[in-house]
Design a protein around this motif. Structure first.
Motif, short mmCIF file in Angstrom:
data_model
loop_
_atom_site.label_atom_id
_atom_site.label_comp_id
_atom_site.label_asym_id
_atom_site.label_seq_id
_atom_site.Cartn_x
_atom_site.Cartn_y
_atom_site.Cartn_z
N ALA A 34 7.42 11.50 -11.95
CA ALA A 34 6.04 11.88 -11.67
C ALA A 34 5.20 10.68 -11.25
O ALA A 34 5.26 9.61 -11.87
N GLY A 35 4.44 10.87 -10.20
CA GLY A 35 3.56 9.83 -9.71
C GLY A 35 4.16 8.98 -8.60
O GLY A 35 3.43 8.20 -7.99
N TRP A 36 5.44 9.14 -8.34
CA TRP A 36 6.09 8.36 -7.28
C TRP A 36 6.29 9.24 -6.05
O TRP A 36 6.45 10.45 -6.15
N SER A 57 7.06 3.61 -3.89
CA SER A 57 5.64 3.44 -4.16
C SER A 57 5.15 2.23 -3.38
O SER A 57 5.83 1.20 -3.33
N SER A 58 3.98 2.36 -2.78
CA SER A 58 3.41 1.20 -2.09
C SER A 58 3.12 0.08 -3.07
O SER A 58 3.12 -1.09 -2.70
N TRP A 59 2.84 0.42 -4.32
CA TRP A 59 2.54 -0.58 -5.33
C TRP A 59 3.83 -1.22 -5.86
O TRP A 59 3.92 -2.44 -5.92
N PHE A 60 4.79 -0.36 -6.24
CA PHE A 60 5.90 -0.86 -7.04
C PHE A 60 7.24 -0.82 -6.31
O PHE A 60 8.27 -1.05 -6.91
N GLY A 61 7.21 -0.50 -5.03
CA GLY A 61 8.41 -0.66 -4.23
C GLY A 61 9.40 0.48 -4.36
O GLY A 61 9.05 1.62 -4.64
N GLN A 63 12.88 2.40 -5.65
CA GLN A 63 13.92 2.63 -6.64
C GLN A 63 14.86 3.70 -6.10
O GLN A 63 14.44 4.57 -5.32
N GLN A 65 17.47 6.58 -7.60
CA GLN A 65 17.92 7.26 -8.81
C GLN A 65 19.16 8.09 -8.49
O GLN A 65 19.31 8.62 -7.39
N ASN A 79 18.40 -1.26 -6.44
CA ASN A 79 17.30 -1.12 -5.48
C ASN A 79 17.18 -2.34 -4.58
O ASN A 79 16.11 -2.62 -4.05
N THR A 80 18.27 -3.06 -4.40
CA THR A 80 18.26 -4.25 -3.54
C THR A 80 18.74 -3.87 -2.15
O THR A 80 19.90 -3.48 -1.97
N ALA B 47 10.00 -4.32 -8.71
CA ALA B 47 8.83 -3.45 -8.88
C ALA B 47 7.54 -4.25 -9.07
O ALA B 47 6.46 -3.74 -8.82
N ARG B 57 4.24 -8.62 -5.73
CA ARG B 57 4.06 -7.56 -4.74
C ARG B 57 2.58 -7.45 -4.38
O ARG B 57 1.71 -7.63 -5.23
#
Lengths: 371, 98
Positions: A34-36, A57-61, A63, A65, A79-80, B47, B57
């Motif tokens: 949620a939120g991504w 996410s623009s903020w947190f890049g 991931q 899953q 996530n590399t 992140a 970031r």
């Protein structure tokens, strides 16, 4: 018992919609992550319980899953996404050189032959592969290393590799598409690539018939005919009968040939579907009437499918990964909208119904046919 | 112990409730704090800081003691109140427009 599982990515999480083969009643699970922004969720054609999700996410890049139980639980994997060698530059919006910078994974395509092999199409455009179920990723540098790489440029959505089609008869033969570079084909599993854009004409680039530079929105293929490709371009619906070596326009009587999605019926290789929208700035249906258009002749001749779809005051869009097909005997077609609806037809498009409303804006829909 | 407050998205992602309590090796700096955080929670790699360059970031901010520490040098000492655990180190997604 046979059924369908829809994997829905949205601006604010993922949803899993499940039904039996009647496809009349649907269970809705989510939001997951949620939120991504969930750009894509796709299951393995080899193991229907193995599912990957691109979580961004623009903020947190970025991931990635992975689920091994059909979406009930998820675990983050690697996530590399590091470009191979010296990344180099591509054209920026103003034509100046701009360094290649990873932003997100747009599309995940699990292998058709190896359970732990999965491909990822990314922005800035490149193709990555994992051979260990997502635990590590490496770029296939032959694509960017094609001599045209420095001339690629972003479309309005960014410079993204958004379509990966694997030839079901030869896993080393793949087709990919990039906005705004065009379509490419490999015959050797990704080591080397050939641009396949001859016959495309794009008025918005300096050379409308250039080898690369076309804003391809989506490619589609029927599994039984890997040399027949269908393309929704920035404008124009195109068809190739020779594996992309040449293309011709099949927009025919479409009211507009701008759009993002294109897909092929599961059992009828010449039956294709698009969702026209008004224009490149007006990303909504003409006159607010949501219509899927179907051609039973592989293009040129189209019919509007409207039964069950809103025919007034509907100003949603259907994004490029947001249409999918199941392979049940009566072919099911599904698409999600930026208004948060997921529509389904279990009769090849003749009738439609919203199976869920008021989700966050839908980015992707993938149907898994469960056996 | 240094107290770290993660944004909601990353709390969920890392399965964290409340504050994270960290011990760091050597002097308390942004770098040593984030190194320790990513060691304890590997899913946070990439992140908060870009992988490879380890740069913050662009849309992530660091706040503590009513100050914006985002543009401090990564190897600069953290405020004493953060190092002692009296005040938390806040990792926040940048906001615009209120």
């Amino acid at each position: 018992m046979a059924g369908v599982r829809l994997l829905v990515g949205t601006r604010k999480g993922a949803f899993v919609l499940t039904s039996d083969e009647a496809r009349k009643s649907w269970d809705v699970s989510g939001p997951h992550f949620a939120g991504w922004e969930i750009y894509h969720v796709k299951g393995s054609p080899i193991d229907e319980n193995r599912i990957y999700a691109s979580q961004s996410s623009s903020w947190f890049g970025q991931q990635i899953q992975r689920s091994d139980d059909g979406g009930k639980t998820w675990q983050p994997v690697d996530n590399t996404f590091a470009y191979d060698g010296v990344p180099g530059t591509h054209q920026w919006y103003d034509g100046t050189p701009h360094p290649w910078e990873f932003k997100r994974v747009w599309h995940i395509e699990p292998s058709t032959t190896e359970a732990d092999t999965v491909y990822a199409g990314v922005e800035d455009a490149a193709l990555f592969r994992s051979n260990d179920g997502g635990k590590s990723w490496h770029e296939l540098p032959g694509l960017r290393g094609h001599g045209s790489g420095a001339h690629w440029q972003p479309g309005a959505g960014g410079m993204c590799l958004h379509t990966i089609l694997i030839d079901p008869s030869d896993a080393k033969r793949m087709f990919i598409a990039i906005s705004a570079a065009g379509a490419f084909r490999t015959e050797d599993g990704g080591e080397s690539w050939k641009p396949i854009n001859r016959g495309l004409k794009s008025e918005y680039i300096p050379d409308p018939e250039a080898e690369v530079g076309h804003c391809v929105h989506r490619l589609a293929m029927h599994p039984s005919r890997p040399n027949v490709l269908f393309m929704q371009k920035h404008w124009d619906v195109m068809r190739s009968d020779d594996g992309g070596n040449s293309w011709r326009e099949v927009s025919g009587n479409l009211p507009t040939d701008f759009g993002f999605v294109i897909d092929v019926h599961a059992h009828e290789p010449e039956t294709i579907y698009v969702v026209p929208i008004k224009s490149d700035s007006e990303h909504f249906p003409i006159d607010g009437r949501l219509q899927v258009w179907r051609s039973r002749t592989g293009g040129e001749d189209w019919e509007a499918l409207t039964n069950g779809l809103p025919q007034s005051n509907c100003y949603v869009n259907v994004l490029r990964d947001a249409m999918s097909i199941d392979t049940l005997d009566s072919c099911g077609i599904y698409f999600g909208t930026t208004g948060g609806q997921v529509y389904a037809s279990s009769d090849s498009g003749d009738t439609w119904a919203a199976i869920v409303r008021d989700l966050p804006p839908v980015l992707s829909v993938e149907a898994q046919t469960l056996r | 112990m240094i107290r770290v407050v993660l944004p909601a998205h990353l709390k969920m992602h890392a399965n964290v409730n409340g504050e994270v309590m960290l011990a760091v090796d050597g002097p308390a700096t942004q770098k040593s704090l984030l190194d320790a955080l990513e060691t304890h929670y590997p899913v946070l790699r990439g992140a908060i800081r870009e992988q490879g360059t380890l740069k913050r970031r662009a849309f992530v901010r660091f706040f503590a003691c009513q100050r914006d520490l985002s543009h401090d040098e990564p190897d600069a000492p953290l405020p004493d109140a953060v190092a002692s655990g009296a005040q938390p180190f806040l990792i926040i997604g940048a906001l615009a427009g209120g």
